[in-house]
Design an enzyme around this catalytic site. Structure first.
Site, short mmCIF file in Angstrom:
data_model
loop_
_atom_site.label_atom_id
_atom_site.label_comp_id
_atom_site.label_asym_id
_atom_site.label_seq_id
_atom_site.Cartn_x
_atom_site.Cartn_y
_atom_site.Cartn_z
N ASP A 342 0.85 -1.19 0.00
CA ASP A 342 0.00 0.00 0.00
C ASP A 342 0.89 1.25 0.00
OD1 ASP A 342 0.83 -0.92 2.52
OD2 ASP A 342 -0.91 -0.10 3.55
N GLU A 542 12.23 1.78 7.63
CA GLU A 542 11.21 0.90 7.06
C GLU A 542 11.53 0.52 5.62
OE1 GLU A 542 6.36 1.13 6.44
OE2 GLU A 542 7.58 2.93 6.24
#
Length: 588
Positions: A342, A542
């Site tokens: 996403d 991340e």
């Protein structure tokens, strides 16, 4: 992922009966919406209130540094009715908005802080330098860094607070029985597919009890909801994430020989498998040779704005005129979240136009590869538990899926597996059409190589390795997610730890020397950029910019996050596999 090997077998017992009962009785309980019978999970009064609070906070504080997820993570200090009554009494302007100076004291008086419902926990199986830790890491600076990454498990390990256990109705956090290892930053709860790479890192850190606790949490979600949720929050009960639980159990079993864990988890895995193969996710397709196949797609049980991102979802959906168009767009948004990607041009019919997102119209290569791995793992686990009939059934399922993947996804001109676009998603049987494969290059096009039926095929490996080398995905600091710079985080120039790991491990398992050399080259580039960024920023990130060594990634709907569970896990797994010689420099 699973490799079929001979293992000690055990006599069938009551577990066998439970397994067969699970296979015949399991159902996924959902309500239906009007859009071709699609399932929708009901919301809760608490979430509805927190979404109203989120909107009010956005209007009061403005868009700068505003993260909508924060507001649906806030625990209530008093009952919902008391909190709502106080909220309604706040002074409002003519347009209904609340001034920041009025909202701030309300938040302090009636709500706790986001993340307060998880408390720090020192994992009992953590030691500063485990015995046998990364024996082939000889470079002193790299070893010191690896120990710092290892120590981050202490920062990321939590347990559910007593307040959540006592008053779950005041929290969107779902209580879990075991230790929780969070990804980091805004992701202050357990997540599904992140946990696989967390576990790979925990195993490298010899923290087997913590790894088992992570699995126990996910099993508890299946027992309560029928599937593993995207994450342990009330607003994630409408979707899952890539199905990796069986792979986590496989890795722990291979490291510890924990047969009891295998036997305990098998009924839950069968329940999860049933969920993924229910009508919610199942797609039937007739191929060019007239053979019928069953494959799977992402399809969230939701047709409204995601509570954790309502404001942004509604802004995009405002471009649609009809209610049904908005509902479908919301479902495709949530389904992209279910995919873990996403967001990405991979899900857009007309990239990079975000409003052409159509995730539910895609049969994804990687999801079906993961389900193939799940089938092989369940076959192994059933054999370990002494249930040969279930084992044989799942081996047959895996063989059928391999054939389906070759028929629907494989592209002999590109030597890659390509996602397949559906036409009308409401059709019961879809007829395979030439030209419906997504010709764009994504790292996911190579994920099937991670699975034993594909990496064991020598000639196939050779052609796929050559295709990867010439794909344009290999960059200075690792493998790019795509070749399209769309501004979305699952696109160029971002690289993600899970994708590096799946591709590297698939190349390794093939046994080809050329493939192993490529795997090591990718791993070295990835480790290097992680190291350089850590030295510059003091944190693990991340995602990373693979076009520029020593830079972290960006893009997407939230600011770059740090911590970071799966990044730490992949670095430790790579260092365990490849080591780092004393005379090898680590610099961009």
């Amino acid at each position: 992922m699973a490799e079929m090997f001979s293992s000690q077998t055990h006599k069938p017992h009551i577990l066998t009966l439970l397994i067969h009962l699970s296979l015949t009785l399991l159902t996924v309980t959902v309500t239906s919406s009007s859009h071709c019978g699609m399932a929708v999970t009901p919301s809760t009064s608490l979430l509805s209130f927190l979404q109203r609070l989120q909107q009010t906070a956005f209007e009061a504080f403005g868009a700068s540094d505003f993260d909508p997820k924060t507001y649906v993570d806030l625990p209530l200090k008093f009952s919902l009715s008391v909190t709502e009554e106080a909220f309604q009494k706040l002074p409002r302007n003519a347009n209904g908005s609340v001034a920041a100076e009025d909202l701030k004291p309300f938040l302090e008086a009636y709500l706790g802080g986001a993340g307060d419902d998880l408390v720090y926990l020192d994992p009992h199986d953590f030691v500063p330098e485990p015995e046998g830790f990364l024996p082939e890491v000889k470079h002193p600076q790299v070893r010191a860094w690896a120990l710092q990454v290892h120590s981050l498990w202490k920062n990321l390990t939590r347990k559910t607070s007593a307040a959540v256990q006592a008053h779950p109705d005041l929290h969107t956090l779902l209580p879990l029985p075991g230790f929780v290892v969070i990804p980091g930053s805004r992701f202050r709860e357990a997540y599904y597919w992140d946990s696989y790479w967390v576990i790979r890192g925990l195993i490298a850190s010899k923290m087997y009890d913590t790894a088992t606790a992570v699995v126990t949490n996910l099993i508890s979600l299946i027992e309560q909801y029928g599937f593993v949720l995207n994450g342990a929050r009330a607003y994630y009960t409408n979707r899952s994430q890539p199905p990796f639980l069986s792979a986590m159990i496989y890795e722990i079993y291979c490291s510890t020989g924990d047969v009891e864990l295998v036997e305990r988890s098998l009924p839950a895995l069968l329940k999860e498998y049933e969920f993924w193969n229910s009508d919610v996710h199942k797609v039937t397709i007739l191929d060019a040779q007239g053979c019928t196949h069953t494959l799977n797609r992402y399809n969230a049980m939701w047709d409204k704005p995601r509570p954790e991102s309502s404001i942004k979802d509604e802004a995009f959906a405002s471009k649609f005129s009809s209610v049904s168009e908005k509902q479908q767009f919301y479902r495709d948004l949530a389904s992209a979240a279910e995919s873990g990607w996403d967001f990405s041009t991979r899900w857009m019919r007309n990239p990079p136009n975000f409003t052409t997102l159509a995730t539910t119209s895609v049969i994804p290569v990687d999801l079906n590869a993961f389900l193939l791995g799940m089938e092989l793992n369940i076959a192994l686990f059933a054999k370990v538990a002494g249930d040969n009939s279930t084992s044989e059934r799942f081996l047959e399922n895996s063989d059928l899926r391999k054939k389906a993947m070759n028929s629907v996804f494989w592209n002999a001109n590109m030597n890659q597996w390509l996602d397949y676009w559906l036409g009308n998603t409401c059709e019961e049987v879809h007829v395979w059409k030439n030209g419906h494969q997504n010709q764009h290059v994504f790292a996911s096009n190579f994920v099937p190589l991670w699975m034993q039926p594909f990496y064991a095929d020598t000639s196939l490996v050779d052609s796929v390795v050559e295709s990867l080398k010439t794909s344009g995905l290999l960059r200075a600091a690792g493998v790019a997610t795509s070749l399209t710079d769309s501004g979305q985080q699952w696109d160029f120039p971002n690289g993600w730890a899970p994708l590096q790991h799946m591709l590297v491990e698939g190349l390794l398992k093939s046994g080809s020397q050329e493939a192993r050399s490529l795997a090591e080259e990718i791993a070295i580039r990835w480790i290097t950029t992680n190291y350089i960024v850590y030295k510059k920023t003091g944190v693990m990130h991340e995602k990373y910019d693979v076009e520029h060594c020593g830079e972290f990634g960006g893009g997407g709907e939230y600011v770059p996050q740090t911590g970071f569970g799966w990044t730490n896990g992949v670095v430790l797994a790579f260092l365990e596999e490849f080591g780092w010689p004393e005379d090898r420099n680590i610099e961009c």
